[in-house]
Design a protein around this motif. Structure first.
Motif, PDB file in Angstrom:
ATOM      1  N   ARG A  99      -1.384   7.038   9.734  1.00  0.00           N
ATOM      2  CA  ARG A  99      -0.201   7.392   8.426  1.00  0.00           C
ATOM      3  C   ARG A  99       1.071   7.164   9.300  1.00  0.00           C
ATOM      4  O   ARG A  99       2.178   6.809   8.835  1.00  0.00           O
ATOM      5  CB  ARG A  99      -0.378   8.863   8.140  1.00  0.00           C
TER       6      ARG A  99
ATOM      7  N   THR B  73       4.914  12.402  -0.410  1.00  0.00           N
ATOM      8  CA  THR B  73       3.609  11.881  -1.245  1.00  0.00           C
ATOM      9  C   THR B  73       3.890  11.860  -2.926  1.00  0.00           C
ATOM     10  O   THR B  73       4.358  13.034  -3.263  1.00  0.00           O
ATOM     11  CB  THR B  73       2.403  12.511  -0.734  1.00  0.00           C
TER      12      THR B  73
ATOM     13  N   SER C 167      -0.873   6.438  -6.132  1.00  0.00           N
ATOM     14  CA  SER C 167      -0.123   7.298  -4.943  1.00  0.00           C
ATOM     15  C   SER C 167       0.507   6.772  -3.982  1.00  0.00           C
ATOM     16  O   SER C 167       0.069   5.565  -3.571  1.00  0.00           O
ATOM     17  CB  SER C 167      -1.478   8.197  -4.291  1.00  0.00           C
TER      18      SER C 167
ATOM     19  N   LEU D 233       3.357   6.806  -0.727  1.00  0.00           N
ATOM     20  CA  LEU D 233       4.393   7.542   0.338  1.00  0.00           C
ATOM     21  C   LEU D 233       5.791   6.935  -0.001  1.00  0.00           C
ATOM     22  O   LEU D 233       5.958   5.885   0.003  1.00  0.00           O
ATOM     23  CB  LEU D 233       4.011   7.060   2.010  1.00  0.00           C
TER      24      LEU D 233
ATOM     25  N   ARG E 283      -0.422   4.142  -1.087  1.00  0.00           N
ATOM     26  CA  ARG E 283      -1.406   4.770  -0.066  1.00  0.00           C
ATOM     27  C   ARG E 283      -2.741   4.015  -0.061  1.00  0.00           C
ATOM     28  O   ARG E 283      -3.439   3.991   1.022  1.00  0.00           O
ATOM     29  CB  ARG E 283      -1.756   6.105  -0.369  1.00  0.00           C
TER      30      ARG E 283
END
Length: 613
Positions: free
Chosen positions: A42, A260, A267, A269, A288
């Motif tokens: 991440r 997020t 979904s 970022l 994501r």
């Protein structure tokens, strides 16, 4: 009695316990490794997201800075202002620049020189308030009269805007020259008093795609630009515009932070940047699912490795416990059948001895220490019985002495000698203090009472030749100290200071006060004082006592002279925590001076009384 046996299930219990612990350790390691991998992935994704978002924002600002510079140079040109003034004064219905071709060419040359090679794929146009226009582009040139131009929505939109600059989102060309979507940057042209017209710099949407498509191709990034809460550009046409609520995003999102967000079933970022000079808010989205697939792939590999490692370690534990189980049985059988009296440690243990031999050696040493401790406990018990016997015996002798001293005192009073009764009284109290051994520590008040009785007896011996002064601070009387530390020091004044002394009178000054966290005792007389040899001997004994106390096994009692001064110092050093200082020398009375400084005990007389109760 049946001896317990080490059964077979003990081996399996050992194996199972170690395996459970191993499973726990490997599971914890796997979870930590997975979380670390997720966090690292991440972080890497966020770094890429931030890098591309910042780069795209910088390029977008450079593009509009270039458009602003071009339109500004054209808008402030004297040539542009003068020609538009003429155009606005023209009364015909046709485009003024069709009638005045020379001025049209002048404006086109000026625009060409201003924009240079940046005109490629773009369009620059000048439009007067009356609807006259000049366009510099690669598209087919349209021919509109003034009324047609004034009917275009863009001219009406510009006229209703108070700002000097107008940014229009991507839309179909208003002139009808091309089917491509164009966005524009328009600036008002004014002579300082009136608006004369507008200069418009148009670019195709492909220029925006050139900036944002690179990130989309490499990392599946999605970017969209908001201008005044309206969608200005969207890089992914599949993203539903209804899911984008600009007013909510601009209100809740913090700039420069990765968040997020949920759009539909996906979904993302998201990273928010802006170009405040032109009112742009840029949102860059990273799916994501793009990096979670990588994480799950790594997690599967990690789980497979962990299972393989777990099986290998379980097999290793099985073999190790089996190797330990058999020697433990043999060792236990030997221990159960050995006589402790014949267990002796080997004097010379081989250097290459294994763990079991070392265990046998340590076990023999342990048995030997236990036997030695048993002997020591037996001797200690014998000593305790002897002390109890002496204590019982001491209870008989003092009772006889008390009665005898009481009878002597009564006889003295009968024969008009009250000093005899007083002496017996002092001696009785001193004797009672000596035989009362319930507590090793007493308050200073009892030590002072014992010392006063002693001085009173010595007063009867020396009569008027002896004088003594006692200066005691009230807060000192409750401090706990070892027994018999004052009287031996005062006795030194008589046995050493006043012995063979030619003084007409003997004077003793005693001072007892507190000094910070310590108490300070000073005893001074006008006797002979300490000779250099006495001082050297006492200091040597004091240093010997101090070094001996620091060495736990030292027997320093036999190594000192035995005088009351050094004996008192030794007992204080042993009994009281902290550093005890002793100083000897000459005082103001020209005799001997003894000073002792010792840390104050934390107990008070009240606490001692409570314990005794």
């Amino acid at each position: 009695m049946t001896k317990p046996k080490l059964k077979r299930h003990f081996w399996w219990k050992m194996v199972l316990t170690n395996c459970v612990f191993l499973v726990f350790v490997v599971a914890v390691f796997t979870v930590i490794r997975y979380r670390t991998s997720v966090a690292a992935t991440r972080n890497a994704v966020e770094d890429v997201l931030i890098q591309y978002a910042d780069t795209n924002t910088s390029q977008l600002q450079l593009m509009f800075d270039d458009m602003a510079e071009v339109t500004l140079n054209i808008a402030i040109s004297d040539l542009t202002i003068n020609i538009l003034k003429k155009a606005n004064n023209y009364g015909g219905s046709n485009n003024y620049f069709e009638v005045s071709q020379a001025e049209r060419r002048q404006l086109m040359n000026m625009m060409q020189q201003t924009v240079g090679i940046r005109i490629a794929g773009s369009s620059i146009g000048i439009v007067s308030n009356m609807g006259d226009y000049v366009l510099l582009d690669i598209y087919p040139f349209p021919f509109f009269d003034r009324s047609k131009m004034r009917s275009l929505s863009m001219l009406e939109f510009w006229g209703n805007t108070e700002s000097y600059k107008v940014i229009s989102p991507a839309q179909t060309d208003s002139y009808g020259r091309t089917d491509l979507s164009l966005f524009s940057y328009a600036r008002k042209i004014s002579d300082g008093y009136h608006t004369l017209g507008y200069v418009e710099f148009q670019k195709p949407v492909s220029d925006l795609e050139t900036i944002f498509s690179r990130a989309s191709e490499n990392f599946h990034l999605i970017s969209f630009i908001l201008h005044e809460d309206q969608v200005f550009y969207l890089s992914d046409p599949d993203l539903s515009l209804q899911e984008i609520r600009p007013e909510e995003w601009n209100r809740t999102w913090k700039k420069g932070a990765v968040s997020t967000v949920q759009l539909g079933q996906n979904s993302y970022l998201a990273y928010h940047t802006s170009v405040p000079d032109y009112g742009f808010d840029i949102y860059t989205l990273f799916p994501r699912s793009y990096y979670t697939r990588q994480v799950w792939g790594e997690a599967g590999l990690l789980i497979a490795q962990s299972i393989l490692l777990l099986l290998s370690l379980m097999l290793l534990i099985l073999l190790i416990t089996k190797q330990i189980y058999r020697p433990v049985l043999e060792l236990r059988h030997k221990i159960e059948n050995l006589d402790p009296e014949h267990i002796k440690p080997e004097p010379d243990l081989p250097r290459n001895a294994d763990e079991l031999q070392l265990f046998n050696h340590v076990f023999a040493e342990m048995v030997e220490r236990i036997q030695r401790q048993k002997d020591e406990l037996l001797m200690q018990k014998i000593r305790e019985l002897q002390v109890s016997y002496r204590a019982l015996q001491a209870q008989v002798s003092p009772h006889f002495l008390y009665n005898t001293l009481y009878l002597i005192g009564l006889k003295g009073e009968e024969h008009d000698a009250p000093e005899i009764l007083d002496m017996c009284y002092c001696l009785t109290h001193m004797l009672g203090y000596c035989v009362d051994m319930k507590n090793d520590f007493v308050p200073f008040s009892r030590e002072l009472e014992y010392m006063n009785n002693y001085l009173q007896l010595m007063k009867y011996r020396y009569l008027d030749k002896l004088r003594y002064e006692i200066d005691v601070a009230e807060d000192v009387t409750k401090i706990l100290v070892p027994r018999f530390i004052l009287q031996p020091l005062v006795e030194n004044c008589f046995t050493h200071g006043f012995k063979n002394c030619d003084a007409e009178s003997f004077l003793i000054h005693i001072s007892l006060k507190t000094a910070g966290d310590a108490w300070h005792l000073a005893i001074e007389d006008n006797g002979n004082g300490f000779s250099p040899q006495d001082q050297a001997r006492v200091r040597k004994d004091i240093e010997f006592v101090r070094q001996s106390v620091e060495t736990p096994n030292a027997k320093f009692v036999n190594g000192i002279t035995g005088i009351g001064l050094v004996n008192t110092f030794a007992r204080l050093l042993i009994s009281c925590s902290g550093d005890v200082a002793l100083h000897i020398g000459a005082g103001d009375l020209q005799g001997s001076l003894v000073e002792i400084t010792c840390p104050i005990s934390c107990h008070k007389v009240e606490a001692l009384s409570g314990e005794m109760t």
